[in-house]
Design a protein around this motif. Structure first.
Motif, PDB file in Angstrom:
ATOM      1  N   THR A  52       0.837  -1.192   0.000  1.00 60.05           N
ATOM      2  CA  THR A  52       0.000   0.000   0.000  1.00 60.05           C
ATOM      3  C   THR A  52       0.878   1.252   0.000  1.00 60.05           C
ATOM      4  O   THR A  52       0.571   2.229  -0.675  1.00 60.05           O
ATOM      5  CB  THR A  52      -0.919   0.022   1.222  1.00 60.05           C
ATOM      6  OG1 THR A  52      -0.134  -0.262   2.382  1.00 60.05           O
ATOM      7  CG2 THR A  52      -2.000  -1.017   1.114  1.00 60.05           C
ATOM      8  N   THR A 219      -1.221  -2.383   6.612  1.00 58.14           N
ATOM      9  CA  THR A 219       0.213  -2.633   6.467  1.00 58.14           C
ATOM     10  C   THR A 219       0.722  -3.502   7.612  1.00 58.14           C
ATOM     11  O   THR A 219       1.401  -4.506   7.407  1.00 58.14           O
ATOM     12  CB  THR A 219       0.961  -1.290   6.521  1.00 58.14           C
ATOM     13  OG1 THR A 219       0.279  -0.368   5.695  1.00 58.14           O
ATOM     14  CG2 THR A 219       2.367  -1.436   6.085  1.00 58.14           C
ATOM     15  N   GLU A 374      -8.087  -2.162  -2.551  1.00 56.81           N
ATOM     16  CA  GLU A 374      -7.169  -1.542  -1.609  1.00 56.81           C
ATOM     17  C   GLU A 374      -6.058  -0.797  -2.339  1.00 56.81           C
ATOM     18  O   GLU A 374      -5.738   0.344  -2.018  1.00 56.81           O
ATOM     19  CB  GLU A 374      -6.563  -2.640  -0.746  1.00 56.81           C
ATOM     20  CG  GLU A 374      -6.240  -2.206   0.644  1.00 56.81           C
ATOM     21  CD  GLU A 374      -6.012  -3.423   1.505  1.00 56.81           C
ATOM     22  OE1 GLU A 374      -6.885  -3.701   2.328  1.00 56.81           O
ATOM     23  OE2 GLU A 374      -4.989  -4.109   1.329  1.00 56.81           O
ATOM     24  N   ASN A 375      -5.501  -1.446  -3.341  1.00 55.63           N
ATOM     25  CA  ASN A 375      -4.403  -0.805  -4.047  1.00 55.63           C
ATOM     26  C   ASN A 375      -4.862   0.358  -4.902  1.00 55.63           C
ATOM     27  O   ASN A 375      -4.134   1.335  -5.057  1.00 55.63           O
ATOM     28  CB  ASN A 375      -3.618  -1.839  -4.856  1.00 55.63           C
ATOM     29  CG  ASN A 375      -2.720  -2.653  -3.954  1.00 55.63           C
ATOM     30  OD1 ASN A 375      -1.839  -2.122  -3.306  1.00 55.63           O
ATOM     31  ND2 ASN A 375      -2.969  -3.943  -3.861  1.00 55.63           N
ATOM     32  N   PHE A 378      -5.132   3.277  -2.457  1.00 55.02           N
ATOM     33  CA  PHE A 378      -3.848   3.844  -2.053  1.00 55.02           C
ATOM     34  C   PHE A 378      -3.144   4.557  -3.212  1.00 55.02           C
ATOM     35  O   PHE A 378      -2.525   5.601  -3.021  1.00 55.02           O
ATOM     36  CB  PHE A 378      -2.964   2.787  -1.383  1.00 55.02           C
ATOM     37  CG  PHE A 378      -3.322   2.565   0.055  1.00 55.02           C
ATOM     38  CD1 PHE A 378      -2.743   3.332   1.056  1.00 55.02           C
ATOM     39  CD2 PHE A 378      -4.271   1.637   0.431  1.00 55.02           C
ATOM     40  CE1 PHE A 378      -3.082   3.169   2.380  1.00 55.02           C
ATOM     41  CE2 PHE A 378      -4.622   1.453   1.766  1.00 55.02           C
ATOM     42  CZ  PHE A 378      -4.027   2.216   2.736  1.00 55.02           C
TER      43      PHE A 378
END
Lengths: 642, 642
Positions: A52, A219, A374-375, A378
């Motif tokens: 991330t 993380t 999620e990616n 980010f």
């Protein structure tokens, strides 16, 4: 996805043609880079920059390029037009331009001071900032659902009391502490003339406090998972972060509704209690909505033979889970909370009804969607630092926010841990508390809540500040996780199954090293577990004792219809012993801790039952993408307690 | 997904709040109903209404409800405003309404005659009609990619000559025949005063012809797959429909670009040849773009150890394949064509490099996306009949279109089959020709091409007509497939593997019952197969002979780097015999038919090699959702020819 390629007639294509493809391509490109980087890092066991963090970094670089390298083709932007006849902003505006009617769609209300020219390719910058609703309707639901669906129930329930305390009480404390500190800073800013008094009320500070209270230690959890850190620490942190998102979202919503009649800084008891009522109502309503969709899914998968067609089953599962989110939103509740509890309930009931193929398909599908979403978020955060056009960076406010975030985290973790340790047999050690303090990262939810409303100057300042806090915590705290673990000497390489078994054995030994507090085990959970085991499991899945034996005599006709034939089969096959052992184990777990000096149960039976349940959970406990393919064909259907 | 919930400030929320959630919920609800219906039908082996037909039906009912039952909350729509200063339509319009600046986004240009009040909840109707770009960027790519990815290569290549003839020549014939017939009907309509001459040119008729030439026999293919109809018939139909979509899309694009300088009805040689050039350029460019992305994926999966992390591998595979589509669009080519050939190339090379887990994940992911996208499109078609606001239904035009579609299909299938049978050893029987004629269904692509442009009256008439043709063919032809199969006495229950083996044996026998035509086998495919086997396979996958043995001596240093260690392993393990047999089989297949009376090869060796290849293809040949989970752990990596 909103501003995809617009197919306008060929003559007008200069403006819009292929624009959407370019944007999506940029995101694809960033994600591909991120994946390759993750692989490199994993290959070299490099743990200072998580995926991330990497995604954010790439987003940042791309944002820089878009802002300072590309040229602007858009000369029109910045001009404000007047239409005298218009009294309010309609959703769709039909406008006559040189005898051609064009349709325009409402986007947002913007402050006058933002209507200026910007640096670089402002068109592309605008295109890259997609609608906040995309976060809430498309990107967040899979992440939150996956968190609920992959929850390790047993570990979670063992620590439920502590998790609920951190999530509800802790988030409230955090919100108030941040609100108070920020109010102090705002006063100071007004004093030195950086801000006008009327721009920033105490409720605005509380609003900022609530959105900054949503922690997202993705993380840290990834590293914990990779290193097999102590299961209790993992569960506490994971459970807290999952529930705390839900609490923070509902809290933000309640605070934004809070509208005292007169002086916005004065305390209005009626409005306050209405906000508390709103909070409880929205939370309970969303919970109910999410669970009912899961119950419907469980019933459908139980009573149809849909499992013969795994793809239809997966499709139904996916659509009903998403519908839980959408229905909650449509009903004015909080979809994120609904989808979280939908995920938990789906994992608890529906998962057991699915075919082996669908079990794997659903796991992999949601894991994949979670990973992508999620990616994307980010990456987008990185991009937003340079492409978002209305940033307001105020050094004092940013400094205040960083201080507030850490003070609030400390006043959440340390006092609550102290209180919890009074009740817990299995204390939360000092090192765990430091680690939890350190893991107060801010991420996707805080960002999504902040970007939801960037119309006014205070909101824009909050957004810019929230973004920087996310950057700081992800890179600094995220990167420092491994050194911190070493420094605090927290044990790694724990096999969760072994850990549970050891715990179960020691639990049945007289020294009673339990970690369930009195409060959480005494009566509420005994009732719930009994009810679940006797009525809900047999009703919603193929497992458990037949309803004919648990419901009163006169319900028999209905009970016979609702009980799965397989439930009788189990009963016959496993005999009464399994049922008794399971029941005993239940009692042992949730009763004995109430009467601390209860006589020891048959330790082997308890271990056996525990081990059994654990395997079943292991099926679902994915976490991260290290999960290897399990040959599922030969895996027997487990119908024990769990 | 375009008009999702709009988060506007709380005061304005009446208009927009939760709107997006409601729309998505309606789609989810329709899809859930469709899934349950499919299950019921499958459970009762009811084959007269396919899932897509069902989805359309539910969409239709929902469209009726939205149009006639819901009430309109939107009083503003229909009023056209004037802004004197505006000279052209900017992409983003900032407008000052009672001292607040609002941002509006460009949607489309609309004809004056459409600016009227409409029946029912026009707001909801408008919201339910999503942007055509969503079809092209989100819904179509997974469908087309899945078609390419699940192509059964061996069957496909055996019939390649015929498939290419039907797809290219057949689609061109179909386009021209429909165009001519429609031009006749348009002339008639002008004659009786239903249409003004200047509204409808011959190029418009050709445009309609090209979009109506995209066949989509998804219903028929699903039934074929379920009943295991003769493999050749299945392959011919599947191959034709896949390629024909690509041809029709590029054809439509080329025709819409075709702009003769002066009289639009006159034939302009320069413009015509430019259109032909465009067609060839766009097709070749898209092909190259799609294949190169697949080659990059193959190289990445071959030279990294990404296969240790199946989710990263799947993610990369997914993102690179989608990027092929987006890059083609961004470069002004045709994304659909790029993604189709990307799928074929991914299946041919990359698939062999993937880990067992990723093989299954990618298959299941694309299968699932294909399923969802297909049903969303068919639901949407049902909805569009009542919610699309600018329908123009002209009975004569609709009648003309139905006649044209069937005449064009007949002039495509029968003459071309006659010509092909002159060359084919394994003739296409009369019954197959009738079945192919009957399977000329129109579906998603025709609809998507028609909805792309509905700005002018002729285009609106085309759209309404295309929609009705889709309804008619899906319900009548789709529903009649099973009776038609029985009536034509086409054999069902064929095991494709057995079929292939039997064919291979009879192929090596002297009577030479081949179905490769002279043209397709003579030289082109021998060269291609040799090149693929000697250079591409060893370069892009772990299989094949080492490059060190196929490339010239002086390339050795490079060849050693590029060859996978596994390729040497195979060579050592399997020995030269396998290679020789494979090579022989190649020669036998593609050379012997050129010299018809070639001496018989060793029949067992040939069968063995054929059988081997077929298993590997079976891995990927999914089709429909009847695919059961295969335990993949124990399945050995096959590195034979294929």
């Amino acid at each position: 996805m909103e501003k995809l390629k617009e197919y306008v007639s060929v003559k007008d294509e200069d403006h819009f043609y292929h624009q959407g493809a370019v944007e999506l391509l940029i995101f694809n490109f960033l994600l591909i880079l991120t994946i390759l980087t993750i692989w490199l890092f994993k290959n070299h066991r490099f743990r200072f920059l998580h995926e991330t963090g990497g995604a954010m970094l790439y987003g940042l670089v791309m944002g820089l390029i878009i802002r300072y390298v590309t040229k602007s083709p858009d000369v029109e932007s910045g001009t404000v037009y007047e239409c005298e006849k218009l009294k309010s902003g309609p959703s769709t505006l039909l406008i006559n331009i040189t005898n051609q009617v064009y349709e325009y769609q409402y986007k947002r209300e913007i402050s006058h001071h933002n209507v200026n020219g910007h640096q670089g390719n402002s068109m592309l910058q605008k295109q890259m900032t997609f609608d906040p609703s995309i976060f809430f309707n498309i990107l967040l639901p899979p992440i939150i659902f996956h968190a609920g669906y992959s929850l390790k129930k047993r570990h979670f329930f063992r620590n439920l009391g502590s998790i609920l305390t951190y999530a509800f009480l802790g988030t409230a404390i955090s919100c108030i502490v941040i609100g108070l500190i920020m109010y102090g800073f705002v006063k100071a800013m007004v004093h030195i003339g950086q801000l006008k008094q009327w721009e920033f009320h105490f409720t605005d500070c509380l609003f900022f406090g609530s959105l900054m209270s949503a922690t997202d230690p993705v993380t840290v959890l990834a590293i914990f998972h990779e290193l097999n850190v102590d299961t209790d620490l993992y569960t506490l942190l994971f459970g807290e972060s999952v529930l705390n998102d839900a609490v923070a979202i509902v809290l933000t919503h309640s605070i934004s509704i809070y509208s005292p009649k007169e002086n916005p800084n004065a305390f209005d008891a009626a409005a306050f209690f209405q906000s508390v009522g709103n909070f409880l109502g929205i939370f309970a309503g969303s919970f109910a909505m999410g669970s009912s969709y899961a119950v419907v899914t469980a019933l459908l998968t139980k009573f149809t033979k849909l499992c013969e067609f795994p793809m239809l089953e997966t499709g139904l599962f996916f659509l009903l889970s998403w519908s839980a989110f959408l229905s909650a939103e449509a009903a004015g509740l909080t979809g994120i909370v609904a989808v979280l509890f939908c995920g938990v309930t789906q994992a608890h009931y529906t998962y057991n009804n699915l075919s082996a193929d669908s079990k794997m398909r659903t796991k992999q599908l949601f894991e994949f969607m979670n990973f992508l979403a999620e990616n994307v978020i980010f990456c987008y955060m990185g991009l937003a630092l340079f492409t978002f056009q209305n940033h307001i960076f105020n050094p004092l406010f940013i400094f205040g926010a960083l201080v507030a975030v850490f003070v609030a985290r400390a006043s959440n973790i340390y006092p609550l841990s102290f209180l919890l340790n009074l009740g817990r047999k299995h204390k939360i050690p000092r090192t765990f508390q430091h680690m939890m303090m350190f893991s107060g990262l801010r991420g996707a939810i805080a960002f999504a809540l902040a970007i939801r409303d960037t119309d006014s100057q205070p909101k824009q300042m909050m957004f810019s500040t929230a973004l920087l806090v996310v950057f700081f915590t992800v890179w600094v705290c995220g990167g420092g996780t491994t050194p911190m673990l070493t420094w605090l000497q927290i044990r790694v390489g724990v096999d969760p199954d072994e850990d549970l078994k050891a715990r179960a054995v020691s639990q049945s030994a007289p020294n009673l090293d339990k970690n369930t507090t009195k409060a959480e085990s005494a009566w509420l959970f005994r009732i719930w577990y009994g009810f679940d085991h006797k009525y809900l499991k047999p009703l919603l899945t193929h497992a458990g004792p037949p309803l004919t034996s648990t419901l009163p005599e006169w319900c028999n006709p209905v009970a016979r219809i609702l009980t799965s034939p397989r439930a009788y089969g189990d009963q016959l096959k496993d005999g009464d012993t399994v049922y008794i052992i399971n029941n005993d184990e239940l009692t042992e777990n949730y009763e004995s801790s109430a009467h601390i000096a209860v006589p020891a149960q048959d330790s082997t039976a308890s271990t056996q039952a525990t081990g059994k349940e654990d395997i079943q959970e292991g099926d679902l406990g994915l976490g991260g993408y290290k999960l290897q393919l399990q040959p599922t064909a030969g895996q027997p259907q487990k119908n024990s307690l769990a």
